[in-house]
Enzyme design. Sequence first.
Site, PDB file in Angstrom:
ATOM      1  N   GLU A 166     -43.324 -21.527 -17.997  1.00 31.44           N
ATOM      2  CA  GLU A 166     -44.626 -20.890 -17.768  1.00 31.44           C
ATOM      3  C   GLU A 166     -44.568 -19.413 -18.144  1.00 31.44           C
ATOM      4  OE1 GLU A 166     -46.267 -21.874 -13.898  1.00 31.44           O
ATOM      5  OE2 GLU A 166     -45.252 -23.803 -13.905  1.00 31.44           O
ATOM      6  N   TYR A 167     -44.874 -19.055 -19.423  1.00 34.69           N
ATOM      7  CA  TYR A 167     -45.354 -19.921 -20.502  1.00 34.69           C
ATOM      8  C   TYR A 167     -44.718 -19.441 -21.801  1.00 34.69           C
ATOM      9  CZ  TYR A 167     -48.883 -21.120 -17.073  1.00 34.69           C
ATOM     10  OH  TYR A 167     -49.503 -21.516 -15.930  1.00 34.69           O
ATOM     11  N   MET A 232     -50.942 -29.158 -16.786  1.00 38.89           N
ATOM     12  CA  MET A 232     -51.177 -28.635 -15.437  1.00 38.89           C
ATOM     13  C   MET A 232     -52.650 -28.255 -15.241  1.00 38.89           C
ATOM     14  SD  MET A 232     -47.647 -26.527 -14.735  1.00 38.89           S
ATOM     15  CE  MET A 232     -47.640 -25.590 -16.261  1.00 38.89           C
ATOM     16  N   TYR A 234     -54.854 -27.711 -13.056  1.00 42.28           N
ATOM     17  CA  TYR A 234     -55.189 -27.241 -11.712  1.00 42.28           C
ATOM     18  C   TYR A 234     -54.905 -25.747 -11.661  1.00 42.28           C
ATOM     19  CZ  TYR A 234     -50.316 -28.905 -11.625  1.00 42.28           C
ATOM     20  OH  TYR A 234     -49.014 -29.184 -11.945  1.00 42.28           O
ATOM     21  N   TRP A 373     -48.904 -32.608  -8.334  1.00 43.64           N
ATOM     22  CA  TRP A 373     -48.118 -31.576  -7.658  1.00 43.64           C
ATOM     23  C   TRP A 373     -48.655 -31.482  -6.238  1.00 43.64           C
ATOM     24  CZ3 TRP A 373     -43.792 -28.838  -8.514  1.00 43.64           C
ATOM     25  CH2 TRP A 373     -43.494 -27.843  -7.569  1.00 43.64           C
TER      26      TRP A 373
END
Length: 391
Positions: A166-167, A232, A234, A373
């Site tokens: 990330e990232y 991801m 979210y 997650w």
Amino acid sequence: MLFSPPAATATPSPAQTTGHSQGKVMAYFADWDVYARNYHVKNIETSGSAAKLTHINYAFGNVADGKCTVGDPWADHDMPYDAANSVSGVADSTEPGSLHGSFNQLLQLKKLHPGLKVLWSFGGWTWSSGFTEAAKNPAAFAESCYNLVNDPRWAGVFDGIDIDWEYPNACGLVCDTSGPDAFTKVSKALRAKFGRSQLVTAAITADGTRGGKIDATDYAAASRYHDWYNVMTYDYFVAGASPTGPTAPHSPLRPYAGIPTAGFHSDAAIQKLRRAGVPSEKLLLGLGFYGRGWEGVTRKQPGGTATGPAPGTYEAGVEDYKVLKDTCPSNGLIAGTAYAKCGSQWWSYDTPATASAKAGYAKSQGLGGVFAWELSGDTANAELLTAISRR
């Protein structure tokens, strides 16, 4: 983003094959769950989650000095389990050199569920800075990761590796300037070392904005070396970044009128990755088993002002689904996810209904499946995981 202390399609290998018609159902298990949360590998079994999962990602290993390293030795392989808290119902051996910790518990879980695959995930929000050094010598990095994942001390625990950078060539907790091809070079080296008998996956950004994090890296080229990506989808809108609002759902599936940032929704990321050339079947849609919240809010609908993050059990502005479903039940829906206004607090999170609908979206788009997650945020009877695994 994940919390930490957070091209051409390859022929599926035997490790990729699952018996779930709806595709892959993966969830992260965090090593720190065994402490304050008192959530252990045994809970994956007693909740019924293990029978619904095709894959578990164990988070996190660290990345330091250009190498994969153990994240938490005590939780990972040293902490002894008694009979009451072990998956098998048998206390860990006291013989010198015996494997303990969550690694041994995962071995026991796999004995009960022979089709279940476990990957060791490295990096995360806190530990991604190490990838910049790793990218300078991808072959040496891959060698270290292979040796650690396949260490004889925990032989049989892991079926592959997951990289949570990330990232690459963009900013997370720190900024990386390795270049747009660095992730591809690291991915190629990992595949060369792990071969086709073990899984190589990655958690990647879901930034669907023009010129955003997806555009900073050649994810299509790198996808040739990955079995799949965990997108991801979210944490798009969080109180930590915008303490005074506007309130907005942290995991919208689609856009809505008034969304604070165009392109900050799941469908934007999925379509952007597909247009770039990442095969649909190599994309897993992400769900959060938690909510994001503000306090000092007077407006029920999204878009209200706030005075700061709402109180959370472990972190301000964050709370598990299993808590929110009772303390602040959903009373609104927008963009394919749920929200709730309770007193002066405003929370957004997925319910079983919205989680199921998101899994339906993944299936309709021909995606490889869904992931979450992380497991400790679900209820004791796995309401959310059950919802996504039935699609």
